[in-house]
Design a protein around this motif. Structure first.
Motif, PDB file in Angstrom:
ATOM      1  N   UNK A  60       0.778  -1.220   0.000  1.00 63.62           N
ATOM      2  CA  UNK A  60       0.000   0.000   0.000  1.00 63.62           C
ATOM      3  C   UNK A  60       0.813   1.276   0.000  1.00 63.62           C
ATOM      4  N   UNK A  61       2.118   1.182  -0.119  1.00 68.68           N
ATOM      5  CA  UNK A  61       2.965   2.367  -0.202  1.00 68.68           C
ATOM      6  C   UNK A  61       3.102   2.820  -1.661  1.00 68.68           C
ATOM      7  N   UNK A  62       3.391   4.092  -1.851  1.00 67.63           N
ATOM      8  CA  UNK A  62       3.607   4.625  -3.199  1.00 67.63           C
ATOM      9  C   UNK A  62       5.078   4.408  -3.537  1.00 67.63           C
ATOM     10  N   UNK A  63       5.373   3.175  -3.901  1.00 69.84           N
ATOM     11  CA  UNK A  63       6.748   2.780  -4.203  1.00 69.84           C
ATOM     12  C   UNK A  63       6.758   1.906  -5.448  1.00 69.84           C
ATOM     13  N   UNK A  64       7.792   2.061  -6.253  1.00 72.21           N
ATOM     14  CA  UNK A  64       7.883   1.300  -7.492  1.00 72.21           C
ATOM     15  C   UNK A  64       9.315   1.337  -8.007  1.00 72.21           C
TER      16      UNK A  64
ATOM     17  N   UNK B  60      20.203   3.613 -18.112  1.00 73.65           N
ATOM     18  CA  UNK B  60      21.371   3.331 -17.289  1.00 73.65           C
ATOM     19  C   UNK B  60      20.879   2.899 -15.905  1.00 73.65           C
ATOM     20  N   UNK B  61      20.618   1.618 -15.737  1.00 77.28           N
ATOM     21  CA  UNK B  61      20.229   1.097 -14.432  1.00 77.28           C
ATOM     22  C   UNK B  61      18.747   1.155 -14.152  1.00 77.28           C
ATOM     23  N   UNK B  62      18.410   1.352 -12.858  1.00 77.00           N
ATOM     24  CA  UNK B  62      17.029   1.257 -12.376  1.00 77.00           C
ATOM     25  C   UNK B  62      16.701   2.420 -11.462  1.00 77.00           C
ATOM     26  N   UNK B  63      15.504   2.955 -11.606  1.00 76.53           N
ATOM     27  CA  UNK B  63      15.015   3.983 -10.696  1.00 76.53           C
ATOM     28  C   UNK B  63      14.117   3.375  -9.642  1.00 76.53           C
ATOM     29  N   UNK B  64      14.211   3.867  -8.421  1.00 79.92           N
ATOM     30  CA  UNK B  64      13.336   3.429  -7.338  1.00 79.92           C
ATOM     31  C   UNK B  64      12.605   4.637  -6.763  1.00 79.92           C
TER      32      UNK B  64
ATOM     33  N   UNK C 221       9.070  -0.488   4.946  1.00 77.48           N
ATOM     34  CA  UNK C 221       9.694   0.212   3.815  1.00 77.48           C
ATOM     35  C   UNK C 221      11.197  -0.028   3.786  1.00 77.48           C
ATOM     36  N   UNK C 222      11.807  -0.071   4.964  1.00 72.09           N
ATOM     37  CA  UNK C 222      13.240  -0.378   5.025  1.00 72.09           C
ATOM     38  C   UNK C 222      13.531  -1.756   4.455  1.00 72.09           C
ATOM     39  N   UNK C 223      12.711  -2.738   4.850  1.00 76.16           N
ATOM     40  CA  UNK C 223      12.899  -4.105   4.356  1.00 76.16           C
ATOM     41  C   UNK C 223      12.719  -4.170   2.848  1.00 76.16           C
TER      42      UNK C 223
ATOM     43  N   UNK D 195      15.774  -2.575   1.177  1.00 73.89           N
ATOM     44  CA  UNK D 195      16.920  -3.470   1.323  1.00 73.89           C
ATOM     45  C   UNK D 195      16.821  -4.630   0.338  1.00 73.89           C
ATOM     46  N   UNK D 196      15.621  -5.197   0.216  1.00 69.59           N
ATOM     47  CA  UNK D 196      15.419  -6.321  -0.701  1.00 69.59           C
ATOM     48  C   UNK D 196      15.597  -5.886  -2.155  1.00 69.59           C
ATOM     49  N   UNK D 197      15.064  -4.737  -2.497  1.00 64.46           N
ATOM     50  CA  UNK D 197      15.192  -4.247  -3.877  1.00 64.46           C
ATOM     51  C   UNK D 197      16.647  -3.990  -4.229  1.00 64.46           C
ATOM     52  N   UNK D 198      17.366  -3.344  -3.324  1.00 64.02           N
ATOM     53  CA  UNK D 198      18.775  -3.051  -3.588  1.00 64.02           C
ATOM     54  C   UNK D 198      19.611  -4.322  -3.647  1.00 64.02           C
ATOM     55  N   UNK D 199      19.248  -5.322  -2.859  1.00 70.71           N
ATOM     56  CA  UNK D 199      19.971  -6.596  -2.897  1.00 70.71           C
ATOM     57  C   UNK D 199      19.765  -7.311  -4.225  1.00 70.71           C
TER      58      UNK D 199
END
Length: 274
Positions: free
Chosen positions: A98-102, A108-112, A130-132, A135-139
């Motif tokens: 339910x967060x506004x995240x994508x 050149x790479x990926x936007x978050x 959100x931290x988790x 962290x998962x996306x960056x991993x």
């Protein structure tokens, strides 16, 4: 790669002003200027405070305006927004929690896109969920990764503004530190000031905004300061080994002079404009 960053557009009912400026009019001017001068941009990102009061009509108006933008657009929400109202107009921008995240692909790479919104506060929040997720996306990503958020993740040393920065700055910074080698840049807004710096070696920047401007009142401990500085947006040029960020003051109404050629041999005391 070329990106456009607009921030703090603060849409209001047409005709209503903030600091004697009409936000919807200025947002349209910013879009027109940016797309006229940079039609080759790969994406446009608006880093929050989309509405001034989180009103439904503002988001409906924003959706209508963005329908004519010919390049991909990505949206963050800020402290002036209302997440539930925003998502009633842009439901596709909610993640599974339910967060506004994508995330989105770039040349050149990926936007978050990060959601730093919290209820009934101007300060930024980034809870454990959100931290988790970050962290998962960056991993999972190889990098480079470009982060877009509303609130500033480090203090700017202006007391009233630092009261409403990202309050979860320490745990956020810990995640950034773990993945600093693959994060190319952090882009934020919120402060209405041109800012740059770094967090664990990761550079960040922010432009002033498309409507009203702040003033760096370092001696003011209680009240946020404003000034009649030109409206602006950012243009980002990125290569595998470099990043350049320009703040374009499209609201500037003064003269633009042709001062001289960059060729040293052609400089002349008599002809140089000074």
């Amino acid at each position: 790669m070329k990106l456009l960053q607009l921030t703090d557009i603060h849409l209001t009912k047409p005709g209503q002003t903030i600091a004697d400026r009409e936000p919807t009019d200025n947002f349209n001017k910013a879009l027109t200027h940016a797309l006229t001068h940079h039609p080759d941009a790969d994406a446009l990102i608006i880093t929050g405070d989309l509405s001034d009061w989180g009103d439904l009509d503002d988001y409906l108006r924003l959706k209508d305006i963005l329908a004519d933008v010919p390049i991909p657009v990505h949206l963050c929400i800020g402290n002036h927004d209302e997440r539930d109202v925003f998502l009633s107009v842009f439901p596709e921008l909610a993640d599974e929690k339910g967060f506004v995240q994508s995330s989105f692909d770039l040349p050149l790479g990926t936007g978050l896109i990060l959601d730093t919104w919290g209820p009934e506060t101007h300060a930024g929040h980034f809870c454990q969920k959100r931290l988790n997720s970050l962290d998962a996306s960056l991993s999972a990503l190889e990098g480079p990764v470009w982060l877009f958020m509303h609130h500033n993740p480090v203090p700017i040393r202006i007391a009233p503004m630092d009261k409403i920065m990202l309050l979860d700055a320490e745990p956020f910074a810990e995640v950034i530190a773990r993945h600093k080698d693959k994060i190319a840049h952090i882009f934020h807004g919120h402060c209405h000031l041109p800012l740059s710096g770094s967090l664990h070696g990761v550079p960040f920047s922010a432009p002033r905004g498309t409507n009203h401007a702040a003033w760096p009142g370092f001696d003011n401990n209680t009240v946020l300061s404003g000034a009649d500085l030109p409206e602006s947006y950012a243009v980002i040029f990125a290569e595998p080994d470099s990043v350049m960020v320009h703040m374009v003051e499209y609201g500037y109404q003064g003269k633009i002079r042709g001062e001289a050629t960059p060729d040293y041999a052609d400089w002349d005391r008599l002809t140089m404009v000074r």
